[in-house]
Design an enzyme around this catalytic site. Structure first.
Site, mmCIF file in Angstrom:
data_model
loop_
_atom_site.group_PDB
_atom_site.id
_atom_site.type_symbol
_atom_site.label_atom_id
_atom_site.label_comp_id
_atom_site.label_asym_id
_atom_site.label_seq_id
_atom_site.Cartn_x
_atom_site.Cartn_y
_atom_site.Cartn_z
ATOM 1 N N ASN A 94 109.041 -35.072 53.720
ATOM 2 C CA ASN A 94 108.879 -36.032 54.823
ATOM 3 C C ASN A 94 108.600 -37.430 54.302
ATOM 4 O O ASN A 94 108.000 -37.615 53.244
ATOM 5 C CB ASN A 94 107.763 -35.570 55.769
ATOM 6 C CG ASN A 94 106.403 -36.136 55.396
ATOM 7 O OD1 ASN A 94 106.069 -37.268 55.757
ATOM 8 N ND2 ASN A 94 105.621 -35.372 54.634
ATOM 9 N N PHE A 98 103.337 -42.863 58.566
ATOM 10 C CA PHE A 98 102.178 -43.132 59.453
ATOM 11 C C PHE A 98 102.597 -43.590 60.853
ATOM 12 O O PHE A 98 102.063 -44.563 61.398
ATOM 13 C CB PHE A 98 101.239 -44.189 58.835
ATOM 14 C CG PHE A 98 100.449 -43.736 57.645
ATOM 15 C CD1 PHE A 98 100.443 -42.408 57.228
ATOM 16 C CD2 PHE A 98 99.682 -44.644 56.921
ATOM 17 C CE1 PHE A 98 99.713 -41.991 56.116
ATOM 18 C CE2 PHE A 98 98.942 -44.248 55.813
ATOM 19 C CZ PHE A 98 98.957 -42.924 55.406
ATOM 20 N N SER A 166 99.166 -40.858 50.692
ATOM 21 C CA SER A 166 100.499 -40.633 51.236
ATOM 22 C C SER A 166 101.527 -41.395 50.404
ATOM 23 O O SER A 166 101.325 -42.571 50.097
ATOM 24 C CB SER A 166 100.575 -41.110 52.684
ATOM 25 O OG SER A 166 101.932 -41.231 53.054
ATOM 26 N N ASN A 168 104.340 -42.353 51.463
ATOM 27 C CA ASN A 168 105.312 -42.985 52.360
ATOM 28 C C ASN A 168 104.907 -44.346 52.907
ATOM 29 O O ASN A 168 105.588 -44.903 53.758
ATOM 30 C CB ASN A 168 105.621 -42.026 53.513
ATOM 31 C CG ASN A 168 106.158 -40.701 52.988
ATOM 32 O OD1 ASN A 168 106.995 -40.697 52.093
ATOM 33 N ND2 ASN A 168 105.645 -39.599 53.510
ATOM 34 N N THR A 169 103.771 -44.872 52.454
ATOM 35 C CA THR A 169 103.410 -46.257 52.762
ATOM 36 C C THR A 169 103.417 -46.991 51.423
ATOM 37 O O THR A 169 102.629 -46.642 50.533
ATOM 38 C CB THR A 169 102.025 -46.328 53.435
ATOM 39 O OG1 THR A 169 102.115 -45.707 54.717
ATOM 40 C CG2 THR A 169 101.543 -47.761 53.612
ATOM 41 N N LYS A 204 90.997 -37.974 50.501
ATOM 42 C CA LYS A 204 92.157 -37.094 50.288
ATOM 43 C C LYS A 204 93.002 -37.635 49.149
ATOM 44 O O LYS A 204 93.399 -38.802 49.169
ATOM 45 C CB LYS A 204 92.992 -36.991 51.562
ATOM 46 C CG LYS A 204 94.167 -36.020 51.431
ATOM 47 C CD LYS A 204 94.773 -35.703 52.770
ATOM 48 C CE LYS A 204 95.933 -34.749 52.673
ATOM 49 N NZ LYS A 204 96.475 -34.399 53.976
ATOM 50 N N ASN A 233 97.394 -33.935 48.988
ATOM 51 C CA ASN A 233 98.476 -34.427 49.847
ATOM 52 C C ASN A 233 99.817 -33.903 49.303
ATOM 53 O O ASN A 233 99.841 -33.078 48.401
ATOM 54 C CB ASN A 233 98.435 -35.966 49.859
ATOM 55 C CG ASN A 233 98.889 -36.533 51.193
ATOM 56 O OD1 ASN A 233 99.903 -36.088 51.739
ATOM 57 N ND2 ASN A 233 98.160 -37.504 51.728
HETATM 58 C C1 LIG Z 1 105.584 -34.138 58.273
HETATM 59 C C2 LIG Z 1 104.282 -34.303 57.555
HETATM 60 C C3 LIG Z 1 103.444 -35.364 57.888
HETATM 61 C C4 LIG Z 1 102.245 -35.547 57.217
HETATM 62 N N1 LIG Z 1 101.444 -36.585 57.570
HETATM 63 C C5 LIG Z 1 100.251 -36.750 56.944
HETATM 64 C C6 LIG Z 1 99.390 -37.799 57.328
HETATM 65 O O1 LIG Z 1 99.671 -38.575 58.241
HETATM 66 N N2 LIG Z 1 98.218 -37.937 56.651
HETATM 67 C C7 LIG Z 1 97.855 -37.087 55.636
HETATM 68 O O2 LIG Z 1 96.769 -37.252 55.059
HETATM 69 N N3 LIG Z 1 98.643 -36.059 55.270
HETATM 70 C C8 LIG Z 1 99.833 -35.879 55.896
HETATM 71 N N4 LIG Z 1 100.637 -34.844 55.528
HETATM 72 C C9 LIG Z 1 100.220 -33.952 54.418
HETATM 73 C C10 LIG Z 1 99.600 -32.651 54.915
HETATM 74 O O3 LIG Z 1 98.422 -32.889 55.645
HETATM 75 C C11 LIG Z 1 99.282 -31.714 53.732
HETATM 76 O O4 LIG Z 1 98.247 -32.285 52.958
HETATM 77 C C12 LIG Z 1 100.488 -31.461 52.823
HETATM 78 O O5 LIG Z 1 101.649 -31.262 53.586
HETATM 79 C C13 LIG Z 1 100.276 -30.252 51.907
HETATM 80 O O6 LIG Z 1 100.029 -29.084 52.640
HETATM 81 P P1 LIG Z 1 101.176 -27.990 52.995
HETATM 82 O O7 LIG Z 1 101.853 -27.614 51.701
HETATM 83 O O8 LIG Z 1 100.436 -26.869 53.639
HETATM 84 O O9 LIG Z 1 102.110 -28.663 53.936
HETATM 85 C C14 LIG Z 1 101.859 -34.640 56.185
HETATM 86 C C15 LIG Z 1 102.691 -33.558 55.868
HETATM 87 C C16 LIG Z 1 103.883 -33.371 56.539
HETATM 88 C C17 LIG Z 1 104.774 -32.201 56.163
#
Ligand SMILES: Cc1cc2nc3c(=O)[nH]c(=O)nc-3n(C[C@H](O)[C@H](O)[C@H](O)COP(=O)(O)O)c2cc1C
Length: 331
Positions: A94, A98, A166, A168-169, A204, A233
């Site tokens: 992804n 934000f 993140s 993505n910023t 985080k 993350n």
């Molecule tokens: C589509 C998407 C959007 C996410 N947005 C955020 C976010 O806004 N802030 C954040 O701290 N982590 C964000 N994450 C990270 C997740 O909270 C998580 O830390 C990460 O995906 C690893 O866990 P997983 O393997 O169970 O997905 C996002 C993940 C995904 C897939």
């Protein structure tokens, strides 16, 4: 989620949903950083960015939900498409960027949630506020954005997570550097100390940090008196993917990778952080958790709580109950 909202608004189906998906309360309750979690399985940040589905997520059995990432001003995020499945790898990529309704709007929704919760004496879902900065805010002013979100949401959430990880910023991950973090956390802890009910404050981090960078984080976490760490993350590393998936992921373009391919690295980071803090700092594990075994592995690595995200997408709404059932039998 909108269908679920409709179903949860009808008494009988709400009861059925709760009966089907919630793990019976009682033996998995856990107190971490002073908060009483009904169970240790949470939903990671980025799913309910706008605090729109707290009632529904509670109905699915989550012990806690981390809303956000919330920024001071609303943002539309990156152009679509920005979310992709690597189904063979049980992974997602992804670059949402934000997208969120902004702190004022989200605060209103939380006030409403807290007042209906009080009225209906419903459950005890813990809500974390994951906070970030707007894309247009330069890094040297980033602390101001975190401060705005922190103060605006202080009454409405149970704990805070500062998100500097993140991918993505643009430039955000540079804020994981010690001096930048020190500035943000000294401001937030200063404000926190002046409140009637100071809130637990967590950080985080990315899974792509070196040992030296992790050591810096641990030293700083102790220095600024953090309540805990969220590890991790998404990753920008794609080298663990199969040749085919790697090629497919290249066609998607930039973005953070989550799910199964992240699992091992994220466990390593949890284990390292736990060792370096002598198990004294609570860690919320996030990264590749799909099953009870996966959650158990994170807990053995040193996590106090776990969060799912990509696992929720692939495993569906039974994931919390499945993990809780396993933990109750095996921990
Ligand atoms: C589509 C998407 C959007 C996410 N947005 C955020 C976010 O806004 N802030 C954040 O701290 N982590 C964000 N994450 C990270 C997740 O909270 C998580 O830390 C990460 O995906 C690893 O866990 P997983 O393997 O169970 O997905 C996002 C993940 C995904 C897939």
């Amino acid at each position: 989620m909108d269908c679920l909202k409709i179903a949860c608004n009808i008494g009988l189906s709400d009861t059925l949903i709760r009966k089907s998906f919630q793990y019976p309360s009682g033996n998995l309750e856990k107190t971490v950083f002073g908060l009483d979690f009904p169970n240790p399985v949470g939903l990671g940040a980025g799913f309910d960015k706008n605090a729109s589905y707290l009632n529904e997520l509670e109905a699915l059995g989550f012990g806690f939900v981390e809303i956000g990432t919330v920024t001071p001003k609303a943002q539309i995020g990156n152009d679509k498409p920005r979310l992709f499945r690597l189904a063979e790898e049980k992974a997602l990529i992804n670059r949402m960027g934000f997208n969120n309704d902004g702190v004022d709007e989200i605060k209103k929704r939380l006030i409403n949630w807290n007042s209906t919760k009080l009225k209906n004496h419903k459950g005890n879902l813990i809500v974390g506020g994951n906070i970030g900065k707007n894309k247009i805010t330069p890094n040297e002013d980033a602390w101001k954005d975190y401060k705005i979100c922190f103060n605006q949401l202080h009454e409405e959430v149970d704990y805070f997570v500062v998100n500097v990880s993140s991918p993505n910023t643009p430039g955000l991950r540079e804020l994981q550097e010690k001096d930048a973090l020190r500035k943000i956390f000294s401001e937030l802890q200063n404000d926190n100390a002046g409140k009637k009910n100071p809130k637990p404050l967590l950080l985080k981090i990315a899974p792509d940090l070196t040992k030296e960078q992790l050591d810096d984080i641990v030293a700083l976490a102790i220095e600024v008196n953090l309540s805990g760490l969220v590890a991790t993350n998404t990753t920008i590393d794609r080298t663990m993917l199969s040749k085919n998936s790697f090629a497919l992921s290249e066609t998607f373009g930039m973005g953070g990778l989550s799910g199964k391919p992240l699992q091992q690295r994220s466990t390593e980071v949890v284990h390292y952080l736990s060792k370096q803090t002598n198990g004294q700092m609570p860690i919320i594990a996030s990264g590749g958790i799909f099953s009870g075994n996966d959650a158990e592995e994170k807990i053995h690595a040193g996590a106090s709580l776990v969060q799912v995200w990509t696992g929720f997408i692939y495993e569906g709404p039974s994931i919390v109950k499945n993990i809780c059932t396993h933990l109750a039998q095996n921990l």
